[in-house]
Design an enzyme around this catalytic site. Structure first.
Site, mmCIF file in Angstrom:
data_model
loop_
_atom_site.group_PDB
_atom_site.id
_atom_site.type_symbol
_atom_site.label_atom_id
_atom_site.label_comp_id
_atom_site.label_asym_id
_atom_site.label_seq_id
_atom_site.Cartn_x
_atom_site.Cartn_y
_atom_site.Cartn_z
ATOM 1 C CB THR A 80 -0.960 0.033 1.207
ATOM 2 O OG1 THR A 80 -0.220 -0.201 2.412
ATOM 3 C CG2 THR A 80 -2.043 -1.015 1.087
ATOM 4 C CB SER A 108 3.777 0.280 -2.033
ATOM 5 O OG SER A 108 3.440 1.118 -3.124
ATOM 6 C CD GLN A 129 3.330 -2.444 -6.222
ATOM 7 O OE1 GLN A 129 3.472 -1.603 -5.343
ATOM 8 N NE2 GLN A 129 3.008 -2.123 -7.470
ATOM 9 C CB ILE A 130 7.690 -3.276 -9.734
ATOM 10 C CG1 ILE A 130 7.365 -4.548 -10.541
ATOM 11 C CG2 ILE A 130 8.944 -3.459 -8.922
ATOM 12 C CD1 ILE A 130 8.328 -4.776 -11.697
ATOM 13 C CE LYS A 229 -1.704 -6.401 -4.597
ATOM 14 N NZ LYS A 229 -2.206 -5.118 -5.091
ATOM 15 C CG HIS A 253 -5.211 -1.978 -6.948
ATOM 16 N ND1 HIS A 253 -4.066 -2.185 -7.668
ATOM 17 C CD2 HIS A 253 -4.946 -0.897 -6.165
ATOM 18 C CE1 HIS A 253 -3.169 -1.257 -7.354
ATOM 19 N NE2 HIS A 253 -3.686 -0.465 -6.439
ATOM 20 N N GLY A 285 -8.197 -8.467 -0.359
ATOM 21 C CA GLY A 285 -9.416 -7.676 -0.517
ATOM 22 C C GLY A 285 -10.434 -8.052 0.535
ATOM 23 N N GLY A 286 -10.613 -7.194 1.522
ATOM 24 C CA GLY A 286 -11.690 -7.381 2.492
ATOM 25 C C GLY A 286 -11.374 -8.280 3.669
ATOM 26 C CB VAL A 287 -8.441 -10.266 4.776
ATOM 27 C CG1 VAL A 287 -8.029 -11.023 6.034
ATOM 28 C CG2 VAL A 287 -8.485 -11.193 3.565
ATOM 29 N NE ARG A 288 -11.114 -4.297 6.071
ATOM 30 C CZ ARG A 288 -10.413 -4.440 4.938
ATOM 31 N NH1 ARG A 288 -9.576 -5.458 4.798
ATOM 32 N NH2 ARG A 288 -10.524 -3.571 3.957
HETATM 33 C C1 LIG Z 1 -4.298 3.106 0.306
HETATM 34 C C2 LIG Z 1 -3.977 1.972 -0.608
HETATM 35 C C3 LIG Z 1 -2.846 2.041 -1.414
HETATM 36 C C4 LIG Z 1 -2.535 0.978 -2.254
HETATM 37 N N1 LIG Z 1 -1.371 1.025 -2.955
HETATM 38 C C5 LIG Z 1 -1.017 -0.039 -3.714
HETATM 39 C C6 LIG Z 1 0.239 -0.040 -4.379
HETATM 40 O O1 LIG Z 1 1.018 0.890 -4.287
HETATM 41 N N2 LIG Z 1 0.527 -1.138 -5.122
HETATM 42 C C7 LIG Z 1 -0.315 -2.218 -5.231
HETATM 43 O O2 LIG Z 1 0.004 -3.196 -5.902
HETATM 44 N N3 LIG Z 1 -1.491 -2.234 -4.568
HETATM 45 C C8 LIG Z 1 -1.840 -1.185 -3.816
HETATM 46 N N4 LIG Z 1 -3.028 -1.230 -3.128
HETATM 47 C C9 LIG Z 1 -3.843 -2.458 -3.155
HETATM 48 C C10 LIG Z 1 -3.399 -3.416 -2.047
HETATM 49 O O3 LIG Z 1 -2.164 -4.002 -2.356
HETATM 50 C C11 LIG Z 1 -4.399 -4.569 -1.841
HETATM 51 O O4 LIG Z 1 -4.649 -5.192 -3.073
HETATM 52 C C12 LIG Z 1 -5.711 -4.123 -1.200
HETATM 53 O O5 LIG Z 1 -5.505 -3.084 -0.283
HETATM 54 C C13 LIG Z 1 -6.379 -5.299 -0.502
HETATM 55 O O6 LIG Z 1 -7.615 -4.938 0.000
HETATM 56 P P1 LIG Z 1 -7.885 -4.511 1.545
HETATM 57 O O7 LIG Z 1 -7.379 -3.107 1.671
HETATM 58 O O8 LIG Z 1 -9.355 -4.617 1.660
HETATM 59 O O9 LIG Z 1 -7.123 -5.470 2.430
HETATM 60 C C14 LIG Z 1 -3.372 -0.171 -2.293
HETATM 61 C C15 LIG Z 1 -4.504 -0.222 -1.489
HETATM 62 C C16 LIG Z 1 -4.808 0.816 -0.646
HETATM 63 C C17 LIG Z 1 -6.017 0.701 0.232
#
Ligand SMILES: Cc1cc2nc3c(=O)[nH]c(=O)nc-3n(C[C@H](O)[C@H](O)[C@H](O)COP(=O)(O)O)c2cc1C
Length: 364
Positions: A80, A108, A129-130, A229, A253, A285-288
């Protein structure tokens, strides 16, 4: 709101209180109608358990391996961006929490601490991650910096040829700060047309022409395993394996890109079946909840990634908050395993859960 949250969702509220609205909205928001944002969480609610009884659960082990690395639990920190918007220590605090909890952190590409700063802060197992930039030389340099400084895998995010329409960021005129990793390499100070600069930044840097044939290029510049990813279909899962991916992350994402994609969890099995065990499959995605982790594993994921929970923990309480969020998920997973008759991660099977489709079928 209690000062000491008892679950991950309560950290979201603490983060809301701690952050300026613009930053909270940036972290929490999704694209357009945010249908997928809700779905990511609700998909977990539609899966229920088939717990098994009279199994010795006096000792529970959450430990597992990910790409051969021993970790304390099947949970990784998703990449993130821009952690200093959540907390002044940024990604360094997140990495220290990952090290303390012995889980893998995926840094990230859009981090605010550099690749090297994160390495020298602690001994966490790190993946990098790239995104692939139009300026391939910059992406190549970043990959090589990560490899040299001991990152163990590259996570190629493929779902951002353009940035999703995140309406809160547009309304708030969200401005991304310059990213230290790219200092001297690229101007990240993108001028906006009076609104958010995120779209302009992505459009001017990321390579929207990236395609399957370019995976060979990436493989040619690094010896590290490459995870892909952003896979949501069995067709692309097969292509990813054929292209030489060492793993797949089923992900939309965090609902920030194409709205009305299904919850990542609901396409997990489709991908797992297509991949036929050739490479590990991860999901985010959505794991809480710990129960969510268990459900993803039962449907065939080797581990889950958590995005917002980490950011909320960081915003609320820095490194300690990220540790707490991780420990809460681990404690809940451990309890779920005990109550379902699974003393180890390997004991979690497809037979331990039932989907809403199966329930409907069995009632017909
Ligand atoms: C604030 C934010 C920034 C993110 N930045 C990136 C990033 O830089 N690169 C990337 O591959 N995914 C990014 N993501 C996606 C996350 O890697 C991930 O797929 C996603 O947050 C998973 O869902 P969750 O937030 O519900 O756990 C971002 C997500 C959020 C919420």
């Amino acid at each position: 709101m209690a000062k000491d949250p008892v679950n991950v969702n309560e950290y979201q509220e603490l983060a809301r209180q701690a952050l300026p609205k613009m930053y909270y909205d940036f972290f929490a928001g999704g694209a357009e109608d945010q249908y997928t944002l809700k779905e990511n969480v609700e998909a977990f609610c539609r899966i229920t358990f088939r717990p098994r009884i009279l199994i010795d659960v006096s000792k529970i082990s959450l430990s597992t391996t990910i790409l051969g690395y021993n970790v304390s639990a099947p949970i990784m920190f998703a990449p993130t961006s821009m952690h200093k918007l959540a907390h002044p220590e940024g990604e360094v605090a997140t990495a220290r929490a990952a090290a303390a909890c012995n889980v893998i952190m995926i840094l990230s590409y859009s981090s605010m601490c550099t690749v090297e700063e994160v390495v020298s802060s602690c001994h966490a197992i790190r993946f990098f991650q790239i995104y692939v930039y139009k300026r391939r030389d910059i992406t190549a340099q970043m990959v090589q910096r990560a490899e040299r400084s001991g990152y163990k895998a590259i996570v190629l995010t493929v779902d951002v040829p353009r940035i999703g329409k995140r309406e809160a960021d547009i309304k708030n005129k969200m401005i991304a700060p310059p990213l230290k990793n790219f200092e001297g390499l690229l101007s990240t100070q993108v001028v906006s047309d009076k609104g958010s600069n995120l779209g302009a930044y992505v459009d001017s840097t990321l390579d929207a022409s990236l395609s399957w044939k370019n995976i060979g290029w990436l493989r040619s510049i690094t010896k590290l395993p490459i995870l892909i990813k952003g896979v949501l279909t069995h067709e692309d899962a097969i292509k990813a394996v054929e292209a030489g991916a060492a793993g797949i992350v089923v992900s939309n994402h965090g609902a920030r890109q194409l709205d009305y994609t299904p919850a990542a969890l609901s396409v997990l099995e489709e991908v797992v079946r297509a991949v036929k065990g050739k490479v590990p499959v991860f999901v985010d995605g959505g794991v809480r909840r710990g129960t969510d982790v268990f459900k993803a594993l039962a449907l065939g994921a080797q581990a889950v990634l958590i995005g917002r929970p980490v950011v909320y923990g960081l915003a609320a309480k820095g490194e300690a908050g990220v540790r707490r969020v991780t420990e809460m998920l681990k404690d809940e997973l451990e309890l779920t395993m005990a109550l379902s008759g699974c003393p180890t991660i390997k004991d979690i099977t497809r037979g331990h859960v039932i989907t809403d489709r199966e329930r409907l079928h069995s009632s017909l």
